[in-house]
Design a protein around this motif. Structure first.
Motif, PDB file in Angstrom:
ATOM      1  N   ILE A  36      13.027   0.668  19.280  1.00 53.33           N
ATOM      2  CA  ILE A  36      12.387  -0.011  17.760  1.00 53.33           C
ATOM      3  C   ILE A  36      12.772   0.779  16.783  1.00 53.33           C
ATOM      4  O   ILE A  36      12.610   2.034  16.604  1.00 53.33           O
ATOM      5  CB  ILE A  36      10.897  -0.145  17.907  1.00 53.33           C
ATOM      6  CG1 ILE A  36      10.448  -1.332  19.192  1.00 53.33           C
ATOM      7  CG2 ILE A  36      10.088  -0.988  16.428  1.00 53.33           C
ATOM      8  CD1 ILE A  36       8.914  -1.280  19.445  1.00 53.33           C
ATOM      9  N   ARG A  37      13.498   0.252  15.734  1.00 48.30           N
ATOM     10  CA  ARG A  37      13.973   1.060  14.610  1.00 48.30           C
ATOM     11  C   ARG A  37      12.688   1.315  13.759  1.00 48.30           C
ATOM     12  O   ARG A  37      11.763   0.291  13.445  1.00 48.30           O
ATOM     13  CB  ARG A  37      14.964   0.063  13.785  1.00 48.30           C
ATOM     14  CG  ARG A  37      15.347   0.610  12.451  1.00 48.30           C
ATOM     15  CD  ARG A  37      16.311  -0.081  11.716  1.00 48.30           C
ATOM     16  NE  ARG A  37      16.013  -1.473  11.300  1.00 48.30           N
ATOM     17  CZ  ARG A  37      16.421  -2.408  10.846  1.00 48.30           C
ATOM     18  NH1 ARG A  37      17.799  -2.109  10.443  1.00 48.30           N
ATOM     19  NH2 ARG A  37      16.187  -3.684  10.507  1.00 48.30           N
ATOM     20  N   LEU A  38      12.382   2.263  13.360  1.00 53.94           N
ATOM     21  CA  LEU A  38      11.634   3.097  12.041  1.00 53.94           C
ATOM     22  C   LEU A  38      12.116   2.582  10.923  1.00 53.94           C
ATOM     23  O   LEU A  38      12.972   3.184  10.364  1.00 53.94           O
ATOM     24  CB  LEU A  38      11.314   4.294  12.430  1.00 53.94           C
ATOM     25  CG  LEU A  38      10.304   5.058  11.135  1.00 53.94           C
ATOM     26  CD1 LEU A  38       8.891   4.415  11.024  1.00 53.94           C
ATOM     27  CD2 LEU A  38      10.255   6.759  11.518  1.00 53.94           C
ATOM     28  N   VAL A  39      11.392   1.957   9.860  1.00 52.95           N
ATOM     29  CA  VAL A  39      11.441   1.827   8.432  1.00 52.95           C
ATOM     30  C   VAL A  39      10.409   2.487   7.902  1.00 52.95           C
ATOM     31  O   VAL A  39       9.102   2.340   8.157  1.00 52.95           O
ATOM     32  CB  VAL A  39      11.526   0.266   8.293  1.00 52.95           C
ATOM     33  CG1 VAL A  39      11.825  -0.050   6.644  1.00 52.95           C
ATOM     34  CG2 VAL A  39      12.747  -0.410   8.908  1.00 52.95           C
ATOM     35  N   TYR A  40      10.925   3.178   6.966  1.00 49.96           N
ATOM     36  CA  TYR A  40       9.736   3.857   6.213  1.00 49.96           C
ATOM     37  C   TYR A  40       9.913   4.241   4.837  1.00 49.96           C
ATOM     38  O   TYR A  40      11.294   3.853   4.156  1.00 49.96           O
ATOM     39  CB  TYR A  40       8.973   5.024   6.979  1.00 49.96           C
ATOM     40  CG  TYR A  40       9.794   6.293   6.649  1.00 49.96           C
ATOM     41  CD1 TYR A  40       9.453   7.362   6.162  1.00 49.96           C
ATOM     42  CD2 TYR A  40      11.270   6.177   7.050  1.00 49.96           C
ATOM     43  CE1 TYR A  40      10.042   8.615   6.087  1.00 49.96           C
ATOM     44  CE2 TYR A  40      11.950   7.568   7.065  1.00 49.96           C
ATOM     45  CZ  TYR A  40      11.280   8.556   6.250  1.00 49.96           C
ATOM     46  OH  TYR A  40      12.035   9.774   6.059  1.00 49.96           O
ATOM     47  N   VAL A  62      16.422   5.320  12.170  1.00 48.43           N
ATOM     48  CA  VAL A  62      15.305   5.323  11.202  1.00 48.43           C
ATOM     49  C   VAL A  62      15.955   5.074   9.896  1.00 48.43           C
ATOM     50  O   VAL A  62      17.003   5.767   9.554  1.00 48.43           O
ATOM     51  CB  VAL A  62      14.657   7.017  11.191  1.00 48.43           C
ATOM     52  CG1 VAL A  62      13.730   6.703   9.979  1.00 48.43           C
ATOM     53  CG2 VAL A  62      14.246   7.301  12.381  1.00 48.43           C
ATOM     54  N   VAL A  63      15.487   4.240   9.238  1.00 57.19           N
ATOM     55  CA  VAL A  63      15.898   3.635   8.136  1.00 57.19           C
ATOM     56  C   VAL A  63      14.780   3.983   6.689  1.00 57.19           C
ATOM     57  O   VAL A  63      13.570   3.731   7.023  1.00 57.19           O
ATOM     58  CB  VAL A  63      16.364   2.343   7.903  1.00 57.19           C
ATOM     59  CG1 VAL A  63      16.723   1.819   6.317  1.00 57.19           C
ATOM     60  CG2 VAL A  63      17.394   1.713   8.707  1.00 57.19           C
ATOM     61  N   GLY A  64      15.187   4.804   5.934  1.00 52.80           N
ATOM     62  CA  GLY A  64      14.280   5.168   4.678  1.00 52.80           C
ATOM     63  C   GLY A  64      14.824   4.269   3.633  1.00 52.80           C
ATOM     64  O   GLY A  64      15.715   4.286   3.144  1.00 52.80           O
ATOM     65  N   ILE A  65      13.754   3.918   2.817  1.00 52.74           N
ATOM     66  CA  ILE A  65      13.855   3.232   1.636  1.00 52.74           C
ATOM     67  C   ILE A  65      13.094   3.957   0.520  1.00 52.74           C
ATOM     68  O   ILE A  65      11.808   4.274   0.516  1.00 52.74           O
ATOM     69  CB  ILE A  65      13.150   1.819   1.637  1.00 52.74           C
ATOM     70  CG1 ILE A  65      13.536   1.115   2.936  1.00 52.74           C
ATOM     71  CG2 ILE A  65      13.555   0.926   0.299  1.00 52.74           C
ATOM     72  CD1 ILE A  65      15.194   0.759   2.868  1.00 52.74           C
ATOM     73  N   ILE A  66      13.610   4.519  -0.481  1.00 57.48           N
ATOM     74  CA  ILE A  66      13.127   5.478  -1.545  1.00 57.48           C
ATOM     75  C   ILE A  66      13.610   5.118  -2.799  1.00 57.48           C
ATOM     76  O   ILE A  66      14.706   4.616  -3.139  1.00 57.48           O
ATOM     77  CB  ILE A  66      13.394   6.752  -1.107  1.00 57.48           C
ATOM     78  CG1 ILE A  66      12.648   7.794  -2.029  1.00 57.48           C
ATOM     79  CG2 ILE A  66      14.872   7.194  -1.445  1.00 57.48           C
ATOM     80  CD1 ILE A  66      12.425   9.322  -1.498  1.00 57.48           C
ATOM     81  N   PRO A  67      12.589   4.986  -3.785  1.00 51.49           N
ATOM     82  CA  PRO A  67      13.101   4.735  -5.281  1.00 51.49           C
ATOM     83  C   PRO A  67      13.862   6.183  -5.583  1.00 51.49           C
ATOM     84  O   PRO A  67      13.639   6.938  -5.395  1.00 51.49           O
ATOM     85  CB  PRO A  67      11.675   4.778  -6.062  1.00 51.49           C
ATOM     86  CG  PRO A  67      10.574   4.511  -4.986  1.00 51.49           C
ATOM     87  CD  PRO A  67      11.115   5.063  -3.823  1.00 51.49           C
ATOM     88  N   MET A  96      11.413  -2.809   2.548  1.00 50.26           N
ATOM     89  CA  MET A  96      10.722  -2.581   3.819  1.00 50.26           C
ATOM     90  C   MET A  96      10.334  -3.646   4.454  1.00 50.26           C
ATOM     91  O   MET A  96      10.396  -3.762   5.624  1.00 50.26           O
ATOM     92  CB  MET A  96       9.692  -1.368   3.500  1.00 50.26           C
ATOM     93  CG  MET A  96      10.086  -0.136   3.090  1.00 50.26           C
ATOM     94  SD  MET A  96       8.823   1.327   2.972  1.00 50.26           S
ATOM     95  CE  MET A  96       7.684   0.670   2.039  1.00 50.26           C
ATOM     96  N   ALA A  97       9.596  -4.500   3.938  1.00 48.25           N
ATOM     97  CA  ALA A  97       9.073  -5.822   4.611  1.00 48.25           C
ATOM     98  C   ALA A  97      10.430  -6.696   4.823  1.00 48.25           C
ATOM     99  O   ALA A  97      10.194  -7.046   6.039  1.00 48.25           O
ATOM    100  CB  ALA A  97       8.321  -6.626   3.417  1.00 48.25           C
TER     101      ALA A  97
END
Length: 195
Positions: A36-40, A62-67, A96-97
């Protein structure tokens, strides 16, 4: 339901109890072990960094979403599968959603709660049909859970909407609860009677 990608909300701090760090690592490892891929939120600090590092170390994606503003503050994680930089917090949460099949909250502070409640409200309003869960580490969320039950008792939240939020202290058990969850379609509003 199958889970290909799970969004994890958690603190940019590790908190005062070492068990929070252990639980974040266990969740990251469990996600990776199940493919399962982690999104955070893309941070390298606090429980955010712990869950990402554990998932990466276990061979996970792992996919990170950052401003941009937080990346500029040097809290962005440089060792992820992918780090996406967005314009602001609203764009971060929406992305992320979009990338996730379910949501899990580890212990955290105001940002964690805000993210959890926003995505839960989206589900309540029918904007998505994705399960949510609390990883209730050392009873971290027990008082919140009692308060949420109080909201149902007082007529401010409908029982099916309350049931959207699963809870367990074990990552594997929580993932199974999310897989087994079935959405219930019910109007948000208790009644439409004018006051």
């Amino acid at each position: 339901m199958s889970l290909r990608s799970v969004c994890v909300f958690c603190g940019a701090s590790t908190g005062t109890n070492p068990v929070y760090r252990e639980a974040a690592a266990a969740l990251g490892e469990t996600l990776a072990a199940n493919g399962i891929r982690l999104v955070y939120g893309g941070g390298a600090v606090g429980l955010m960094g712990v869950v990402a590092d554990a998932a990466m170390a276990a061979g996970g994606e792992v996919v990170g979403i950052i401003p941009q503003s937080l990346k500029d503050a040097e809290v962005g994680h440089s060792g992820l599968t992918r780090l996406e930089v967005v314009d602001g917090m609203h764009a971060r949460k929406a992305r992320m959603a979009e990338l996730s099949d379910a949501f899990i909250a580890l212990p955290g502070g105001l940002g964690t709660l805000e993210e959890l409640f926003e995505v839960w409200t989206w589900g309540q309003l029918g904007y998505h049909r994705k399960p949510l869960g609390l990883l209730d580490v050392d009873h971290f969320y027990s008082k919140l859970s009692h308060f949420l039950d109080h909201l149902v008792d007082e007529g401010f939240v409908r029982a099916p909407h309350r049931a959207m939020l699963q809870r367990s202290d074990c990552p594997a058990t929580l993932l199974q609860l999310l897989v087994n969850w079935q959405p219930t379609v019910v109007a948000k509003w208790h009644d439409r009677t004018p006051s």
